[in-house]
Design a protein around this motif. Sequence first.
Motif, mmCIF file in Angstrom:
data_model
loop_
_atom_site.group_PDB
_atom_site.id
_atom_site.type_symbol
_atom_site.label_atom_id
_atom_site.label_comp_id
_atom_site.label_asym_id
_atom_site.label_seq_id
_atom_site.Cartn_x
_atom_site.Cartn_y
_atom_site.Cartn_z
ATOM 1 N N GLU A 1 0.824 -1.210 0.000
ATOM 2 C CA GLU A 1 0.000 0.000 0.000
ATOM 3 C C GLU A 1 0.860 1.262 0.000
ATOM 4 N N THR A 2 1.851 1.266 -0.889
ATOM 5 C CA THR A 2 2.743 2.401 -1.037
ATOM 6 C C THR A 2 2.736 2.829 -2.501
ATOM 7 N N THR A 3 3.166 4.029 -2.766
ATOM 8 C CA THR A 3 3.213 4.485 -4.155
ATOM 9 C C THR A 3 4.490 3.990 -4.818
ATOM 10 N N GLN A 4 4.461 3.932 -6.128
ATOM 11 C CA GLN A 4 5.658 3.556 -6.859
ATOM 12 C C GLN A 4 6.750 4.599 -6.650
ATOM 13 N N SER A 5 6.368 5.853 -6.522
ATOM 14 C CA SER A 5 7.365 6.901 -6.252
ATOM 15 C C SER A 5 8.084 6.646 -4.939
ATOM 16 N N GLU A 6 7.333 6.257 -3.911
ATOM 17 C CA GLU A 6 7.958 5.971 -2.621
ATOM 18 C C GLU A 6 8.874 4.754 -2.725
ATOM 19 N N GLY A 7 8.441 3.731 -3.449
ATOM 20 C CA GLY A 7 9.267 2.546 -3.634
ATOM 21 C C GLY A 7 10.546 2.858 -4.405
ATOM 22 N N LEU A 8 10.418 3.664 -5.450
ATOM 23 C CA LEU A 8 11.599 4.056 -6.217
ATOM 24 C C LEU A 8 12.546 4.909 -5.394
ATOM 25 N N GLU A 9 11.991 5.821 -4.607
ATOM 26 C CA GLU A 9 12.839 6.663 -3.760
ATOM 27 C C GLU A 9 13.651 5.813 -2.794
ATOM 28 N N GLU A 10 12.983 4.840 -2.175
ATOM 29 C CA GLU A 10 13.678 3.960 -1.236
ATOM 30 C C GLU A 10 14.738 3.124 -1.947
ATOM 31 N N ALA A 11 14.405 2.601 -3.121
ATOM 32 C CA ALA A 11 15.358 1.776 -3.868
ATOM 33 C C ALA A 11 16.587 2.576 -4.290
ATOM 34 N N VAL A 12 16.373 3.786 -4.776
ATOM 35 C CA VAL A 12 17.494 4.625 -5.201
ATOM 36 C C VAL A 12 18.354 4.996 -4.002
ATOM 37 N N GLN A 13 17.715 5.318 -2.875
ATOM 38 C CA GLN A 13 18.459 5.673 -1.670
ATOM 39 C C GLN A 13 19.339 4.509 -1.221
ATOM 40 N N LEU A 14 18.769 3.300 -1.193
ATOM 41 C CA LEU A 14 19.537 2.116 -0.798
ATOM 42 C C LEU A 14 20.678 1.846 -1.778
ATOM 43 N N TRP A 15 20.422 2.008 -3.072
ATOM 44 C CA TRP A 15 21.450 1.789 -4.087
ATOM 45 C C TRP A 15 22.600 2.772 -3.909
ATOM 46 N N LEU A 16 22.274 4.041 -3.661
ATOM 47 C CA LEU A 16 23.311 5.051 -3.463
ATOM 48 C C LEU A 16 24.130 4.780 -2.198
ATOM 49 N N GLU A 17 23.455 4.362 -1.126
ATOM 50 C CA GLU A 17 24.173 4.029 0.108
ATOM 51 C C GLU A 17 25.112 2.847 -0.117
ATOM 52 N N LYS A 18 24.643 1.828 -0.833
ATOM 53 C CA LYS A 18 25.480 0.659 -1.140
ATOM 54 C C LYS A 18 26.673 1.091 -1.983
ATOM 55 N N ARG A 19 26.440 1.952 -2.950
ATOM 56 C CA ARG A 19 27.505 2.449 -3.815
ATOM 57 C C ARG A 19 28.559 3.201 -3.009
ATOM 58 N N GLU A 20 28.115 4.031 -2.095
ATOM 59 C CA GLU A 20 29.044 4.790 -1.254
ATOM 60 C C GLU A 20 29.861 3.863 -0.362
ATOM 61 N N ARG A 21 29.226 2.839 0.211
ATOM 62 C CA ARG A 21 29.960 1.876 1.045
ATOM 63 C C ARG A 21 31.016 1.159 0.216
ATOM 64 N N THR A 22 30.658 0.768 -1.010
ATOM 65 C CA THR A 22 31.587 0.070 -1.884
ATOM 66 C C THR A 22 32.758 0.974 -2.247
ATOM 67 N N LYS A 23 32.484 2.222 -2.582
ATOM 68 C CA LYS A 23 33.553 3.164 -2.904
ATOM 69 C C LYS A 23 34.452 3.368 -1.696
ATOM 70 N N HIS A 24 33.846 3.487 -0.536
ATOM 71 C CA HIS A 24 34.596 3.705 0.699
ATOM 72 C C HIS A 24 35.514 2.516 0.991
ATOM 73 N N ASN A 25 34.983 1.309 0.824
ATOM 74 C CA ASN A 25 35.775 0.095 1.072
ATOM 75 C C ASN A 25 36.911 -0.047 0.072
ATOM 76 N N ARG A 26 36.699 0.314 -1.179
ATOM 77 C CA ARG A 26 37.742 0.203 -2.208
ATOM 78 C C ARG A 26 38.865 1.203 -1.973
ATOM 79 N N SER A 27 38.506 2.350 -1.379
ATOM 80 C CA SER A 27 39.528 3.381 -1.170
ATOM 81 C C SER A 27 40.325 3.139 0.117
ATOM 82 N N GLY A 28 40.000 2.050 0.821
ATOM 83 C CA GLY A 28 40.746 1.710 2.025
ATOM 84 C C GLY A 28 40.267 2.436 3.263
#
Length: 73
Positions: A44-71
């Motif tokens: 019972e959520t909007t697609q916009s809310e689902g997309l916002e959450e998915a993009v936020q999680l993807w960006l956080e994962k990306r930042e963690r990966t970049k952080h881990n690669r840079s030591g």
Amino acid sequence: MNSRNQETKGTLVTRRDDPGYAQVSGYIPKELALRFKVACTEDETTQSEGLEEAVQLWLEKRERTKHNRSGGS
């Protein structure tokens, strides 16, 4: 009413009308799109809310990966 929508003197203000939001779009496999739509309906959520959450999680994962690669710790 959607938690992100605001009501102003009886007029519904949607994300589309809110200058603080921008539209994004892209193409994903049809089966993935259908699963996403069903999940939004089930939750019972909007697609916009689902997309916002998915993009936020993807960006956080990306930042963690970049952080881990840079030591970083």
